[in-house]
Design a protein around this motif. Structure first.
Motif, PDB file in Angstrom:
ATOM      1  N   ALA A 128      40.598  53.889  41.372  1.00 26.27           N
ATOM      2  CA  ALA A 128      40.923  52.486  41.073  1.00 26.27           C
ATOM      3  C   ALA A 128      39.714  51.598  41.303  1.00 26.27           C
ATOM      4  O   ALA A 128      39.450  50.675  40.514  1.00 26.27           O
ATOM      5  CB  ALA A 128      42.090  52.034  41.952  1.00 26.27           C
ATOM      6  N   TYR A 129      38.956  51.882  42.362  1.00 27.81           N
ATOM      7  CA  TYR A 129      37.751  51.100  42.670  1.00 27.81           C
ATOM      8  C   TYR A 129      36.752  51.163  41.518  1.00 27.81           C
ATOM      9  O   TYR A 129      36.224  50.137  41.062  1.00 27.81           O
ATOM     10  CB  TYR A 129      37.136  51.615  43.968  1.00 27.81           C
ATOM     11  N   ASN A 130      36.475  52.361  41.012  1.00 26.09           N
ATOM     12  CA  ASN A 130      35.513  52.527  39.908  1.00 26.09           C
ATOM     13  C   ASN A 130      35.990  51.827  38.644  1.00 26.09           C
ATOM     14  O   ASN A 130      35.196  51.209  37.919  1.00 26.09           O
ATOM     15  CB  ASN A 130      35.290  54.019  39.636  1.00 26.09           C
ATOM     16  N   TYR A 131      37.298  51.865  38.392  1.00 31.51           N
ATOM     17  CA  TYR A 131      37.848  51.233  37.188  1.00 31.51           C
ATOM     18  C   TYR A 131      37.721  49.713  37.260  1.00 31.51           C
ATOM     19  O   TYR A 131      37.187  49.077  36.340  1.00 31.51           O
ATOM     20  CB  TYR A 131      39.314  51.627  37.007  1.00 31.51           C
ATOM     21  N   ALA A 184      33.550  42.608  47.466  1.00 31.38           N
ATOM     22  CA  ALA A 184      34.511  41.647  46.908  1.00 31.38           C
ATOM     23  C   ALA A 184      34.131  40.224  47.296  1.00 31.38           C
ATOM     24  O   ALA A 184      34.208  39.297  46.469  1.00 31.38           O
ATOM     25  CB  ALA A 184      35.917  41.970  47.410  1.00 31.38           C
ATOM     26  N   LEU A 185      33.698  40.025  48.544  1.00 32.22           N
ATOM     27  CA  LEU A 185      33.298  38.704  49.022  1.00 32.22           C
ATOM     28  C   LEU A 185      32.097  38.179  48.246  1.00 32.22           C
ATOM     29  O   LEU A 185      32.046  37.002  47.843  1.00 32.22           O
ATOM     30  CB  LEU A 185      32.981  38.781  50.520  1.00 32.22           C
ATOM     31  N   LYS A 186      31.126  39.038  48.008  1.00 29.24           N
ATOM     32  CA  LYS A 186      29.901  38.636  47.290  1.00 29.24           C
ATOM     33  C   LYS A 186      30.208  38.213  45.856  1.00 29.24           C
ATOM     34  O   LYS A 186      29.724  37.182  45.370  1.00 29.24           O
ATOM     35  CB  LYS A 186      28.913  39.795  47.302  1.00 29.24           C
ATOM     36  N   ILE A 187      31.048  39.019  45.159  1.00 27.57           N
ATOM     37  CA  ILE A 187      31.403  38.687  43.770  1.00 27.57           C
ATOM     38  C   ILE A 187      32.217  37.392  43.732  1.00 27.57           C
ATOM     39  O   ILE A 187      32.025  36.538  42.846  1.00 27.57           O
ATOM     40  CB  ILE A 187      32.196  39.842  43.126  1.00 27.57           C
ATOM     41  N   ALA A 188      33.125  37.202  44.693  1.00 28.38           N
ATOM     42  CA  ALA A 188      33.962  35.995  44.747  1.00 28.38           C
ATOM     43  C   ALA A 188      33.100  34.751  44.964  1.00 28.38           C
ATOM     44  O   ALA A 188      33.388  33.683  44.404  1.00 28.38           O
ATOM     45  CB  ALA A 188      35.000  36.121  45.854  1.00 28.38           C
ATOM     46  N   GLU A 189      32.062  34.882  45.777  1.00 26.93           N
ATOM     47  CA  GLU A 189      31.144  33.751  46.000  1.00 26.93           C
ATOM     48  C   GLU A 189      30.414  33.393  44.710  1.00 26.93           C
ATOM     49  O   GLU A 189      30.232  32.207  44.387  1.00 26.93           O
ATOM     50  CB  GLU A 189      30.135  34.101  47.100  1.00 26.93           C
ATOM     51  N   GLN A 190      29.996  34.402  43.940  1.00 28.20           N
ATOM     52  CA  GLN A 190      29.301  34.164  42.664  1.00 28.20           C
ATOM     53  C   GLN A 190      30.211  33.472  41.656  1.00 28.20           C
ATOM     54  O   GLN A 190      29.765  32.599  40.890  1.00 28.20           O
ATOM     55  CB  GLN A 190      28.799  35.496  42.095  1.00 28.20           C
ATOM     56  N   ASN A 231      35.615  47.193  34.694  1.00 33.76           N
ATOM     57  CA  ASN A 231      36.416  46.713  33.568  1.00 33.76           C
ATOM     58  C   ASN A 231      37.186  45.407  33.798  1.00 33.76           C
ATOM     59  O   ASN A 231      37.289  44.587  32.893  1.00 33.76           O
ATOM     60  CB  ASN A 231      37.420  47.804  33.151  1.00 33.76           C
ATOM     61  N   ASP A 232      37.731  45.194  34.997  1.00 32.25           N
ATOM     62  CA  ASP A 232      38.708  44.107  35.206  1.00 32.25           C
ATOM     63  C   ASP A 232      38.030  42.775  35.464  1.00 32.25           C
ATOM     64  O   ASP A 232      37.084  42.677  36.252  1.00 32.25           O
ATOM     65  CB  ASP A 232      39.617  44.458  36.383  1.00 32.25           C
ATOM     66  N   VAL A 233      38.551  41.729  34.791  1.00 30.82           N
ATOM     67  CA  VAL A 233      38.023  40.371  34.984  1.00 30.82           C
ATOM     68  C   VAL A 233      38.337  39.878  36.396  1.00 30.82           C
ATOM     69  O   VAL A 233      37.566  39.140  37.009  1.00 30.82           O
ATOM     70  CB  VAL A 233      38.632  39.407  33.936  1.00 30.82           C
ATOM     71  N   LYS A 234      39.496  40.253  36.917  1.00 31.00           N
ATOM     72  CA  LYS A 234      39.924  39.827  38.267  1.00 31.00           C
ATOM     73  C   LYS A 234      39.466  40.823  39.337  1.00 31.00           C
ATOM     74  O   LYS A 234      40.116  40.995  40.362  1.00 31.00           O
ATOM     75  CB  LYS A 234      41.458  39.706  38.319  1.00 31.00           C
ATOM     76  N   LYS A 235      38.347  41.466  39.075  1.00 30.05           N
ATOM     77  CA  LYS A 235      37.922  42.548  39.972  1.00 30.05           C
ATOM     78  C   LYS A 235      37.698  42.129  41.427  1.00 30.05           C
ATOM     79  O   LYS A 235      37.971  42.939  42.318  1.00 30.05           O
ATOM     80  CB  LYS A 235      36.669  43.245  39.430  1.00 30.05           C
ATOM     81  N   PRO A 236      37.217  40.893  41.754  1.00 30.16           N
ATOM     82  CA  PRO A 236      37.026  40.602  43.188  1.00 30.16           C
ATOM     83  C   PRO A 236      38.343  40.680  43.968  1.00 30.16           C
ATOM     84  O   PRO A 236      38.388  41.208  45.075  1.00 30.16           O
ATOM     85  CB  PRO A 236      36.439  39.197  43.212  1.00 30.16           C
ATOM     86  N   LEU A 237      39.446  40.155  43.376  1.00 30.46           N
ATOM     87  CA  LEU A 237      40.739  40.203  44.058  1.00 30.46           C
ATOM     88  C   LEU A 237      41.250  41.638  44.138  1.00 30.46           C
ATOM     89  O   LEU A 237      41.811  42.055  45.155  1.00 30.46           O
ATOM     90  CB  LEU A 237      41.750  39.324  43.332  1.00 30.46           C
ATOM     91  N   LYS A 238      41.046  42.412  43.081  1.00 35.90           N
ATOM     92  CA  LYS A 238      41.467  43.821  43.093  1.00 35.90           C
ATOM     93  C   LYS A 238      40.684  44.596  44.151  1.00 35.90           C
ATOM     94  O   LYS A 238      41.244  45.423  44.875  1.00 35.90           O
ATOM     95  CB  LYS A 238      41.232  44.449  41.708  1.00 35.90           C
ATOM     96  N   LEU A 239      39.378  44.315  44.226  1.00 35.51           N
ATOM     97  CA  LEU A 239      38.554  45.001  45.220  1.00 35.51           C
ATOM     98  C   LEU A 239      38.999  44.641  46.642  1.00 35.51           C
ATOM     99  O   LEU A 239      38.991  45.484  47.538  1.00 35.51           O
ATOM    100  CB  LEU A 239      37.076  44.629  45.031  1.00 35.51           C
ATOM    101  N   SER A 240      39.381  43.384  46.823  1.00 30.93           N
ATOM    102  CA  SER A 240      39.873  42.956  48.126  1.00 30.93           C
ATOM    103  C   SER A 240      41.139  43.724  48.508  1.00 30.93           C
ATOM    104  O   SER A 240      41.306  44.145  49.658  1.00 30.93           O
ATOM    105  CB  SER A 240      40.152  41.450  48.112  1.00 30.93           C
ATOM    106  N   SER A 241      42.017  43.937  47.522  1.00 27.00           N
ATOM    107  CA  SER A 241      43.256  44.691  47.772  1.00 27.00           C
ATOM    108  C   SER A 241      42.943  46.147  48.102  1.00 27.00           C
ATOM    109  O   SER A 241      43.581  46.749  48.982  1.00 27.00           O
ATOM    110  CB  SER A 241      44.177  44.624  46.548  1.00 27.00           C
ATOM    111  N   ASN A 295      38.003  30.794  45.082  1.00 26.47           N
ATOM    112  CA  ASN A 295      38.471  30.403  46.420  1.00 26.47           C
ATOM    113  C   ASN A 295      39.564  31.327  46.953  1.00 26.47           C
ATOM    114  O   ASN A 295      39.601  31.636  48.151  1.00 26.47           O
ATOM    115  CB  ASN A 295      38.988  28.964  46.406  1.00 26.47           C
ATOM    116  N   TYR A 296      40.477  31.748  46.081  1.00 29.54           N
ATOM    117  CA  TYR A 296      41.576  32.589  46.549  1.00 29.54           C
ATOM    118  C   TYR A 296      41.048  33.911  47.117  1.00 29.54           C
ATOM    119  O   TYR A 296      41.429  34.345  48.197  1.00 29.54           O
ATOM    120  CB  TYR A 296      42.570  32.873  45.404  1.00 29.54           C
TER     121      TYR A 296
END
Length: 617
Positions: free
Chosen positions: A13-16, A51-57, A20-30, A61-62
């Motif tokens: 799931a991490y590699n996918y 996940a934190l680094k991508i979310a900052e970029q 591919n996923d636009v919402k990947k920072p939240l998915k990575l956090s999960s 905020n969520y």
């Protein structure tokens, strides 16, 4: 599904999501949180940081809030509460910025719990009240139950028992609305009634709690509380087995906090049963555990128990109580201030990032705002610290007075027992031995009628000697039974003991003068406790600085005022040039509280004369 399979699927799931996923920072956090649940710390930290680094970029905020929440949860499990609080604060700010009130309210609850652990009751209460407001807006009855229960516990800890009951009952009301069993709440309500000394009501709630389907740990806690409640009601039927059931459960679970509380209460049980040896044994064991756990509340409780039980070492335990209580307050204050700094520094960090991102447009206005906010925060913080310092000093003063009043009462009790023993010996001499001697002398007198003249003369000499012995015994008996004011002797005996202790340390000779017209029993215990501390402080200054050979302490009764004079023949000092140390400041503070006045006269090489006058009416 085994752990290896779960980890393999998480990696897939991490590699996918990474590619591919636009919402990947939240998915990575999960995914990071899933690794945390599997206790895989290495992958948790790697993926959560990513996940934190991508979310900052992405300025998401969520997800920023969610990743910091992950960190906080990890540090809570590791019991590294200060780091957990730092990440909770970051998560709260990001959730609030993104208008995610549901998540923000959960974070507030976590922050309030941490502050409650460190006995920062006011800080915890502020946070939980904020959370309750959000829960009400969200119509979240389930979390309102927990929040009101926590608020009740805070009030219980600060001895606001009516408020505690109010919030516990509110919590119970919300549990009934959502039709969920209030696990542990009845026990808390019972504790509140116990503190209010409404023991029958407390028993009702403990019995309700025991009827529920509760685990072994919770059952042990409720049984222990119920047994203690019965002990306070002087009902000892079956409570011993409940106390030891709880102790055995805590021991099997290796719950040292539970073991400590159980042994404290078992000590109280044996004390009630007049089994002092066992009471001291359990109190000492609890004292050792509390010290090992750094549990300040239980450590102080055991010191009080030992001071009351072990009369021989009572003073030693009371001195430890004072020293530890003072240090505990200081440590707690520093910890509480650190949480305030964490909030302050976290806010500053976020504000700085926002300011940098918009510096081309808002640089002037932003700079002015930051300066104004910083100034306001600094002013509020300085004011808070000042108020806390004043409150701390007042609390310390009150605690010291209570402990020294306890010391005076303990010494008074010892002196009273000495007086009773003297009277008993006097009565024994007068009514027992003296009567027997008199009877023997009378019988010898009758025998004299049957003797010749020489023998009668010798007999008369023995009779005269017996009469002299009777006279001496009568005089000793009367001296032992002299009527004196033992209330006065109680306090002066304590002062004499203090002089003896300090003179041994300072290697000086003490002289004590007491005005017999002073009625010590008419003087309040608080006044006597402060007088004791003033004399103790003055003697300590003499030991440290005076190099005296002789010290005189005198009490005088002067126009409804107690006059105290402490004179030494030490090296003295120039009162105009020397700065007043903390000892003199403490003396002045106590005298001011008693509405008295002080006079200090000293010259180099001419000793020091301290005169104090305190109203006693």
């Amino acid at each position: 599904m085994d752990i290896k399979t779960k980890k393999r699927l998480l990696k897939k799931a991490y590699n996918y999501y990474l590619n591919n996923d636009v919402k990947k920072p939240l998915k990575l956090s999960s995914i990071a949180y899933a690794y945390y649940n599997l206790k895989d710390s290495a992958n948790f930290f790697i993926i959560n940081k990513q996940a934190l680094k991508i979310a900052e970029q992405l300025n998401d905020n969520y997800t920023l809030g969610d990743t910091h929440w992950n960190y906080a949860t990890y540090y809570i499990r590791k019991q590294i509460n200060k780091k957990a609080y730092f990440h909770f604060k970051k998560a709260y700010d990001y959730f609030l910025k993104g208008d995610n009130k549901k998540e923000a309210s959960q974070i507030l609850f976590g922050m309030a719990n941490i502050r409650g652990i460190y006995r920062d009751y006011s800080g915890s209460e502020v946070l939980i009240v904020k959370a309750i407001k959000m829960y009400k807006e969200l119509n979240n009855s389930k979390d309102l139950c927990k929040a009101y229960s926590h608020l009740g516990q805070l009030q219980l800890d600060i001895k606001e028992y009516d408020k505690a009951l109010k919030y516990y009952l509110k919590s119970l009301h919300h549990f009934k609305k959502i039709d969920i069993k209030p696990f542990g709440l009845e026990n808390n309500i019972g504790n509140a009634y116990l503190k209010r000394k409404e023991y029958k009501r407390a028993l009702e709630y403990y019995n309700i709690a025991l009827k529920q389907n509760i685990d072994k740990s919770h059952k042990a806690r409720v049984l222990d509380n119920r047994a203690y409640c019965k002990l306070l009601m002087k009902d000892t039927v079956n409570i011993k087995q409940d106390f030891f059931y709880a102790l055995n459960v805590w021991d099997s679970l290796k719950n040292k906090s539970g073991i400590t509380l159980s042994k404290i209460r078992i000590s109280d049980f044996y004390s009630f049963k007049k089994d002092t040896i066992k009471a001291i044994q359990y109190a000492k064991a609890a004292n050792t555990l509390a010290k090992e756990l750094n549990n300040g509340r239980d450590y102080l409780t055991t010191l009080k128990q030992l001071a009351n039980l072990d009369l021989k070492n009572s003073k030693k335990y009371l001195d430890r109580y004072i020293a530890y209580n003072d240090s505990l307050i200081t440590v707690e204050r520093k910890t509480q201030n650190k949480f305030t700094r964490i909030e302050f520094e976290t806010d500053e960090h976020i504000e700085e990032k926002e300011r940098l991102s918009q510096q081309l447009i808002w640089i002037i206005g932003g700079s002015i705002s930051i300066i104004l906010i910083s100034t306001l925060l600094y002013f509020l913080r300085v004011q808070k610290v000042r108020n806390e310092k004043l409150q701390l000093e007042a609390d310390q003063q009150k605690a010291n007075e209570e402990v020294y009043v306890l010391t005076l009462q303990q010494q008074a009790k010892l002196e009273e027992e000495r007086v009773k023993e003297r009277n008993r010996i006097s009565e024994e001499l007068h009514d027992g031995i003296l009567g027997k001697l008199f009877g023997t002398r009378v019988n010898l007198g009758f025998l004299g009628m049957q003797m010749n003249t020489d023998t009668q003369e010798k007999q008369q000499a023995y009779l005269d000697e017996l009469q002299d012995i009777e006279k001496e015994i009568r005089e000793v008996s009367h001296k032992l039974n002299d009527n004196f004011n033992d209330a006065n002797i109680n306090f002066t005996a304590i002062i004499k003991q203090l002089l003896a202790d300090k003179s041994a340390i300072g290697e000086f000779t003490t002289h004590f003068k007491n005005d017999d017209t002073i009625i010590w029993s008419a003087i309040s215990e608080v006044t006597k406790a402060n007088v004791y501390r003033i004399i103790q402080e003055a003697l300590q200054n003499i030991i440290k600085h005076a190099k005296a050979k002789n010290v005189t302490l005198a009490f005088h009764n002067e126009n409804e005022k107690l006059e105290i004079q402490i004179v030494d023949d030490g090296i003295g000092f120039d009162t105009k040039k020397s700065k007043k140390g903390i000892g003199i400041k403490n003396i002045n503070s106590r005298i001011a509280k008693l509405q008295g006045n002080v006079s200090l006269v000293s010259e180099p090489n001419k000793g020091t004369h301290l005169q104090i006058k305190i109203p006693v009416t």
